[in-house]
Scaffold this motif. Sequence first.
Motif, PDB file in Angstrom:
ATOM      1  N   ASP A   1     -47.919  45.117  24.074  1.00 36.97           N
ATOM      2  CA  ASP A   1     -47.259  43.984  24.706  1.00 36.97           C
ATOM      3  C   ASP A   1     -46.476  44.493  25.912  1.00 36.97           C
ATOM      4  O   ASP A   1     -45.490  45.210  25.748  1.00 36.97           O
ATOM      5  CB  ASP A   1     -46.330  43.303  23.708  1.00 36.97           C
ATOM      6  CG  ASP A   1     -45.785  41.973  24.189  1.00 36.97           C
ATOM      7  OD1 ASP A   1     -46.123  41.544  25.295  1.00 36.97           O
ATOM      8  OD2 ASP A   1     -45.009  41.360  23.431  1.00 36.97           O
ATOM      9  N   ARG A   2     -46.951  44.181  27.096  1.00 38.85           N
ATOM     10  CA  ARG A   2     -46.283  44.591  28.335  1.00 38.85           C
ATOM     11  C   ARG A   2     -45.993  43.370  29.175  1.00 38.85           C
ATOM     12  O   ARG A   2     -46.763  42.421  29.186  1.00 38.85           O
ATOM     13  CB  ARG A   2     -47.169  45.530  29.160  1.00 38.85           C
ATOM     14  CG  ARG A   2     -47.432  46.840  28.528  1.00 38.85           C
ATOM     15  CD  ARG A   2     -48.250  47.682  29.471  1.00 38.85           C
ATOM     16  NE  ARG A   2     -48.610  48.918  28.820  1.00 38.85           N
ATOM     17  CZ  ARG A   2     -48.985  49.993  29.457  1.00 38.85           C
ATOM     18  NH1 ARG A   2     -49.080  49.992  30.766  1.00 38.85           N
ATOM     19  NH2 ARG A   2     -49.297  51.087  28.813  1.00 38.85           N
ATOM     20  N   ARG A   3     -44.902  43.453  29.890  1.00 35.78           N
ATOM     21  CA  ARG A   3     -44.549  42.364  30.801  1.00 35.78           C
ATOM     22  C   ARG A   3     -44.449  42.910  32.217  1.00 35.78           C
ATOM     23  O   ARG A   3     -43.841  43.947  32.450  1.00 35.78           O
ATOM     24  CB  ARG A   3     -43.204  41.775  30.372  1.00 35.78           C
ATOM     25  CG  ARG A   3     -42.702  40.737  31.304  1.00 35.78           C
ATOM     26  CD  ARG A   3     -42.194  39.508  30.566  1.00 35.78           C
ATOM     27  NE  ARG A   3     -41.502  38.593  31.455  1.00 35.78           N
ATOM     28  CZ  ARG A   3     -42.091  37.839  32.361  1.00 35.78           C
ATOM     29  NH1 ARG A   3     -43.384  37.884  32.526  1.00 35.78           N
ATOM     30  NH2 ARG A   3     -41.399  37.037  33.128  1.00 35.78           N
ATOM     31  N   VAL A   4     -45.075  42.191  33.152  1.00 29.38           N
ATOM     32  CA  VAL A   4     -44.964  42.518  34.571  1.00 29.38           C
ATOM     33  C   VAL A   4     -44.212  41.346  35.199  1.00 29.38           C
ATOM     34  O   VAL A   4     -44.737  40.234  35.261  1.00 29.38           O
ATOM     35  CB  VAL A   4     -46.348  42.707  35.232  1.00 29.38           C
ATOM     36  CG1 VAL A   4     -46.188  43.096  36.689  1.00 29.38           C
ATOM     37  CG2 VAL A   4     -47.179  43.732  34.480  1.00 29.38           C
ATOM     38  N   PRO A   5     -42.972  41.579  35.633  1.00 27.89           N
ATOM     39  CA  PRO A   5     -42.173  40.473  36.175  1.00 27.89           C
ATOM     40  C   PRO A   5     -42.751  39.901  37.472  1.00 27.89           C
ATOM     41  O   PRO A   5     -43.392  40.610  38.243  1.00 27.89           O
ATOM     42  CB  PRO A   5     -40.796  41.094  36.419  1.00 27.89           C
ATOM     43  CG  PRO A   5     -40.953  42.560  36.269  1.00 27.89           C
ATOM     44  CD  PRO A   5     -42.266  42.838  35.635  1.00 27.89           C
ATOM     45  N   ALA A   6     -42.484  38.630  37.687  1.00 27.98           N
ATOM     46  CA  ALA A   6     -42.992  37.938  38.873  1.00 27.98           C
ATOM     47  C   ALA A   6     -42.591  38.649  40.161  1.00 27.98           C
ATOM     48  O   ALA A   6     -43.386  38.731  41.094  1.00 27.98           O
ATOM     49  CB  ALA A   6     -42.492  36.488  38.883  1.00 27.98           C
ATOM     50  N   ALA A   7     -41.385  39.182  40.203  1.00 26.82           N
ATOM     51  CA  ALA A   7     -40.898  39.841  41.416  1.00 26.82           C
ATOM     52  C   ALA A   7     -41.719  41.070  41.778  1.00 26.82           C
ATOM     53  O   ALA A   7     -41.737  41.487  42.935  1.00 26.82           O
ATOM     54  CB  ALA A   7     -39.429  40.228  41.248  1.00 26.82           C
ATOM     55  N   SER A   8     -42.429  41.665  40.797  1.00 29.72           N
ATOM     56  CA  SER A   8     -43.237  42.859  41.093  1.00 29.72           C
ATOM     57  C   SER A   8     -44.678  42.533  41.426  1.00 29.72           C
ATOM     58  O   SER A   8     -45.455  43.437  41.657  1.00 29.72           O
ATOM     59  CB  SER A   8     -43.302  43.818  39.932  1.00 29.72           C
ATOM     60  OG  SER A   8     -42.406  43.670  38.979  1.00 29.72           O
ATOM     61  N   LEU A   9     -45.033  41.248  41.430  1.00 31.09           N
ATOM     62  CA  LEU A   9     -46.422  40.860  41.664  1.00 31.09           C
ATOM     63  C   LEU A   9     -46.620  40.328  43.075  1.00 31.09           C
ATOM     64  O   LEU A   9     -45.766  39.622  43.615  1.00 31.09           O
ATOM     65  CB  LEU A   9     -46.844  39.782  40.663  1.00 31.09           C
ATOM     66  CG  LEU A   9     -46.873  40.221  39.203  1.00 31.09           C
ATOM     67  CD1 LEU A   9     -47.067  39.001  38.307  1.00 31.09           C
ATOM     68  CD2 LEU A   9     -47.961  41.245  38.971  1.00 31.09           C
ATOM     69  N   SER A  10     -47.757  40.659  43.648  1.00 30.32           N
ATOM     70  CA  SER A  10     -48.155  40.116  44.939  1.00 30.32           C
ATOM     71  C   SER A  10     -49.383  39.238  44.692  1.00 30.32           C
ATOM     72  O   SER A  10     -50.450  39.745  44.340  1.00 30.32           O
ATOM     73  CB  SER A  10     -48.494  41.258  45.902  1.00 30.32           C
ATOM     74  OG  SER A  10     -48.980  40.746  47.118  1.00 30.32           O
ATOM     75  N   VAL A  11     -49.192  37.931  44.840  1.00 35.32           N
ATOM     76  CA  VAL A  11     -50.253  36.967  44.538  1.00 35.32           C
ATOM     77  C   VAL A  11     -50.371  35.969  45.681  1.00 35.32           C
ATOM     78  O   VAL A  11     -49.370  35.474  46.180  1.00 35.32           O
ATOM     79  CB  VAL A  11     -49.937  36.186  43.248  1.00 35.32           C
ATOM     80  CG1 VAL A  11     -51.108  35.319  42.847  1.00 35.32           C
ATOM     81  CG2 VAL A  11     -49.541  37.099  42.125  1.00 35.32           C
TER      82      VAL A  11
END
Length: 112
Positions: free
Chosen positions: A54-64
């Motif tokens: 179970d891993r979480r990648v926060p929205a602030a670290s994503l480029s979409v």
Amino acid sequence: MNGPIVVAGAGSIGCFVGGLLAAAGREVRFLARPRMVAEFQAHGLTLTDLDGGDRRVPAASLSVTDDHAMLAEAGLILVTVKSSATAEMARIRRIGARLKGTRESREAEESC
């Protein structure tokens, strides 16, 4: 590799593979449909697997984005669309190749 990894097709497979790469510290950008862009921005990514991972990648670290022009900046493109969208992605990839204007992009254009 120069440039980010672009995941073209942010569905189940694209989100999982791209999310794992992002969680491992790689520069990953997601090319997604507008609805998915909003979901990424609101919630980030939660990655789970059958082994209980179970891993979480926060929205602030994503480029979409839903802007196809991002393909021109890619060092590597992972195409993770459904088979029914493959022809559309090939057309979009040719557009990205033209934007990039390199020898490899001309080769990509000729191969489609």
